[in-house]
Design a protein around this motif. Structure first.
Motif, short mmCIF file in Angstrom:
data_model
loop_
_atom_site.label_atom_id
_atom_site.label_comp_id
_atom_site.label_asym_id
_atom_site.label_seq_id
_atom_site.Cartn_x
_atom_site.Cartn_y
_atom_site.Cartn_z
N SER A 280 -101.54 12.88 -2.82
CA SER A 280 -102.85 12.60 -2.23
C SER A 280 -102.81 12.53 -0.70
CB SER A 280 -103.41 11.29 -2.79
OG SER A 280 -102.63 10.18 -2.36
N MET A 283 -104.40 15.58 1.83
CA MET A 283 -105.33 16.40 1.06
C MET A 283 -106.42 17.01 1.94
SD MET A 283 -104.79 16.97 -2.17
CE MET A 283 -106.44 17.41 -2.70
N CYS A 307 -106.82 12.12 -5.42
CA CYS A 307 -106.62 13.36 -4.67
C CYS A 307 -107.95 14.03 -4.37
CB CYS A 307 -105.71 14.31 -5.44
SG CYS A 307 -103.97 13.81 -5.45
#
Length: 352
Positions: A280, A283, A307
């Motif tokens: 994550s 991102m 995410c």
């Protein structure tokens, strides 16, 4: 017997019977494929499979390439590479989705990660995020040179752990024009914190184990492994597992879709890298169209959600929940696979 355990046993018996009846055994398929309705032979005019081996950083990588029906190498086709789950191999769910996408007109590719499956690399079952990311880049390197591939229409589908690594790859590798995940699993976060944060209290202890394991390897000692215990197979044992992911995963990988190259184990020293990884993170670097799919009943959904919410750099993103599906059920249950494929065809059809 506890009512919950009894209910779980009934569910396990139903799932086991259903999948076992439909899944193919690798010993009866010349390509080793273990998913339902897998290719058994190459027939002119139909989707065909082409096993290949290529080098990546000096390591042999074993892969399967699927070509669409009536494939003509003089023409150009969009292409999708499929990254397999942690512990999985190309002959399982990654191969299923690769075949189905080929049936939709794509050239597709599923490859075993380096140090895993039928690919080379020693010691076996090293599972480092940097290696998995490099594996995906290597898939793009190889498939871009394959006859009939339009490298400007390259997409990626990452499944489970392969989903997290696909996100990390696409953050920087802009050869991938469209990015999709199915039942995404954030390997580093789970290896560090435990599933649903169940292992936070043991982080330092496990880091010490990983550090000692590396020191032992460097000194020429025995390679130590995590998750190296036999998979539970008895119904009462399975029913006591509190998480659908692991309970159904043991059935899928250990019974109904078992493959000799598939294993949950990984080198203990890999934790030094895994526990510092988080899919994550960064991102916002993904500016490509993004599709993230998960079962509405998946106990892993929190990883997809994190995410997806952090993907602020793309103007085209969609979260698609597959009604009624758990994490593992998106791998094989026909009605859930069909829903996922409908969405993938819509997504890749638009952006590739």
């Amino acid at each position: 017997m506890n009512i919950k355990i009894k209910a779980n046993i009934l569910i396990i018996m139903y799932i086991t019977a259903t999948i076992f009846a439909s899944a193919q055994n690798s010993r009866t398929n010349q390509f080793g494929l273990v998913y339902q309705d897998a290719i058994t032979e190459n027939v002119p005019g139909r989707v065909n499979i082409h096993p290949v081996i290529y080098k990546l950083n000096g390591i042999d990588i074993a892969a399967n390439i699927y070509t669409p029906a009536s494939y003509d190498p003089s023409k150009e086709y969009p292409v999708v590479v499929v990254a397999h789950p942690n512990g999985g191999v190309k002959e399982q769910v990654a191969g299923l989705y690769a075949q189905l996408l080929a049936e939709s007109g794509y050239i597709t590719m599923a490859a075993d990660a380096s140090y895993q499956g039928a690919s080379g690399g020693l010691p076996r079952n090293v599972d480092k995020p940097a290696f998995r990311i490099e594996d995906i880049r290597g898939m793009a390197d190889f498939i871009a040179q394959y006859a009939g591939v339009d490298a400007d229409r390259l997409g990626i589908l990452g499944i489970c752990g392969g989903g997290g690594y696909s996100l990390a790859t696409a953050q920087t590798d802009k050869r991938f024009k469209a990015v999709a995940t199915l039942s995404m699993f954030n390997s580093g976060v789970v290896r560090r914190n435990g599933f649903m944060n169940s292992g936070i209290s043991t982080i330092q202890e496990r880091l010490k184990q990983a550090s000692d394991a590396r020191a032992q390897e460097v000194a020429g000692g025995k390679v130590l492994y995590a998750a190296d215990s036999p998979m539970p197979t008895q119904e009462d044992e399975l029913a006591k597992i509190p998480y659908d992911l692991y309970r159904e995963g043991y059935i899928y990988y250990g019974n109904t879709h078992k493959h000799p190259n598939s294993t949950f184990r990984y080198t203990m020293s890999s934790l030094l890298d895994l526990m510092a990884f988080d899919a994550s993170t960064n991102m916002n670097l993904i500016n490509q169209p993004l599709l993230m799919m998960a079962g509405s009943k998946a106990d892993t959904y929190y990883m997809t959600d994190a995410c997806f919410n952090n993907a602020t750099g793309t103007k085209e993103k969609e979260l698609f929940l597959i009604p009624g599906a758990t994490h593992i059920q998106t791998y094989y249950v026909p009605e859930y696979v069909k829903l996922a494929m409908n969405k993938l065809n819509e997504f890749f059809g638009k952006y590739l």
